[in-house]
Design a protein around this motif. Structure first.
Motif, PDB file in Angstrom:
ATOM      1  N   MET A 103     -16.155  -7.453 -13.687  1.00 16.94           N
ATOM      2  CA  MET A 103     -15.286  -8.936 -13.187  1.00 16.94           C
ATOM      3  C   MET A 103     -14.391  -8.793 -12.657  1.00 16.94           C
ATOM      4  O   MET A 103     -13.707  -9.230 -12.287  1.00 16.94           O
ATOM      5  CB  MET A 103     -15.528  -9.897 -14.351  1.00 16.94           C
ATOM      6  CG  MET A 103     -16.845 -10.222 -14.891  1.00 16.94           C
ATOM      7  SD  MET A 103     -17.180 -11.316 -13.842  1.00 16.94           S
ATOM      8  CE  MET A 103     -16.227 -12.930 -14.483  1.00 16.94           C
ATOM      9  N   ALA A 104     -13.301  -7.170 -12.718  1.00 16.66           N
ATOM     10  CA  ALA A 104     -12.558  -6.603 -12.434  1.00 16.66           C
ATOM     11  C   ALA A 104     -12.680  -5.551 -11.882  1.00 16.66           C
ATOM     12  O   ALA A 104     -13.220  -4.613 -12.818  1.00 16.66           O
ATOM     13  CB  ALA A 104     -11.080  -6.558 -13.716  1.00 16.66           C
ATOM     14  N   ALA A 105     -11.807  -5.237 -10.922  1.00 15.00           N
ATOM     15  CA  ALA A 105     -11.619  -3.657 -10.594  1.00 15.00           C
ATOM     16  C   ALA A 105     -10.393  -3.027 -10.984  1.00 15.00           C
ATOM     17  O   ALA A 105      -9.921  -3.638 -11.935  1.00 15.00           O
ATOM     18  CB  ALA A 105     -11.153  -3.639  -9.029  1.00 15.00           C
ATOM     19  N   GLU A 106     -10.280  -2.019 -10.773  1.00 16.86           N
ATOM     20  CA  GLU A 106      -9.770  -1.174 -11.144  1.00 16.86           C
ATOM     21  C   GLU A 106      -8.117  -1.018 -10.636  1.00 16.86           C
ATOM     22  O   GLU A 106      -8.331  -1.628  -9.357  1.00 16.86           O
ATOM     23  CB  GLU A 106      -9.484   0.441 -10.681  1.00 16.86           C
ATOM     24  CG  GLU A 106      -8.767   1.458 -11.375  1.00 16.86           C
ATOM     25  CD  GLU A 106      -9.095   3.026 -11.446  1.00 16.86           C
ATOM     26  OE1 GLU A 106      -8.249   4.185 -11.200  1.00 16.86           O
ATOM     27  OE2 GLU A 106     -10.400   3.001 -10.536  1.00 16.86           O
ATOM     28  N   GLY A 107      -7.131  -1.572 -11.577  1.00 11.06           N
ATOM     29  CA  GLY A 107      -5.794  -2.138 -10.948  1.00 11.06           C
ATOM     30  C   GLY A 107      -5.795  -3.260 -10.799  1.00 11.06           C
ATOM     31  O   GLY A 107      -4.469  -3.543 -10.927  1.00 11.06           O
ATOM     32  N   ASP A 108      -6.572  -3.877 -11.540  1.00  6.83           N
ATOM     33  CA  ASP A 108      -6.304  -5.029 -11.135  1.00  6.83           C
ATOM     34  C   ASP A 108      -5.664  -5.853 -12.454  1.00  6.83           C
ATOM     35  O   ASP A 108      -5.291  -5.361 -14.220  1.00  6.83           O
ATOM     36  CB  ASP A 108      -7.257  -6.302 -11.498  1.00  6.83           C
ATOM     37  CG  ASP A 108      -8.184  -6.604 -10.296  1.00  6.83           C
ATOM     38  OD1 ASP A 108      -8.309  -5.772  -8.758  1.00  6.83           O
ATOM     39  OD2 ASP A 108      -9.546  -6.978  -9.823  1.00  6.83           O
TER      40      ASP A 108
END
Length: 153
Positions: free
Chosen positions: A51-56
């Motif tokens: 659900m979340a990308a790296e850096g979000d």
């Protein structure tokens, strides 16, 4: 932590000094540090969706990853089976003893009563013999212990 505070103070002083000069471009040399946190499920699982990308940017409570537990169906079936067994046990307790169980318990009680009476009679027979010295004191004590034990049951 003190080094980071000194670095921040140095960078702040540099930025203020640069801002006061006017048109000179701001440059600084230093090291940036970040906090890295490892996240893992409490049980072995497979990732279904991220659900979340790296850096979000995320906040506490945000869903980061959706997992599936391959053993969930088996664990659920096992828990259901335990619940059914517990319900059956509760019903047996509510119904009380069956007639066969009552009859068996009564037969065991009769057998224990007969055994206690037999041992009491043996003791009564052995006491006069022990008084005359015809049997050992150990044999008399064994008969007393057996009679007492049987009576207590």
């Amino acid at each position: 932590m003190k080094a980071a505070g000194r670095l921040n103070a140095s960078l702040s002083a540099l930025c203020l000094a640069t801002a006061c000069r006017g048109s000179v471009p701001a440059t600084a040399v230093g090291t940036l540090e970040m906090l890295e946190v490892d996240v893992s499920p409490l049980q072995p699982a497979r990732v279904v969706r991220v659900m979340a990308a790296e850096g979000d940017r995320v906040r506490a409570g945000d869903t980061l990853v959706v997992f599936t537990v391959p053993t969930m169906a088996a664990a659920t079936a096992q828990a259901d089976a335990r619940a059914v067994a517990a319900r059956e046990s509760a019903r047996d307790v509510d119904r009380g003893a069956r007639p066969e169980e009552i009859a068996r318990a009564e037969a065991e009680l009769r057998a224990a009563t007969v055994e206690a009476e037999r041992l009491a009679a043996d003791l009564a027979r052995l006491e006069p013999l022990a008084a005359k010295g015809d049997i050992s004191r150990a044999a008399l004590e064994a008969a007393r212990a057996a009679s007492r034990s049987s009576a207590e049951r």
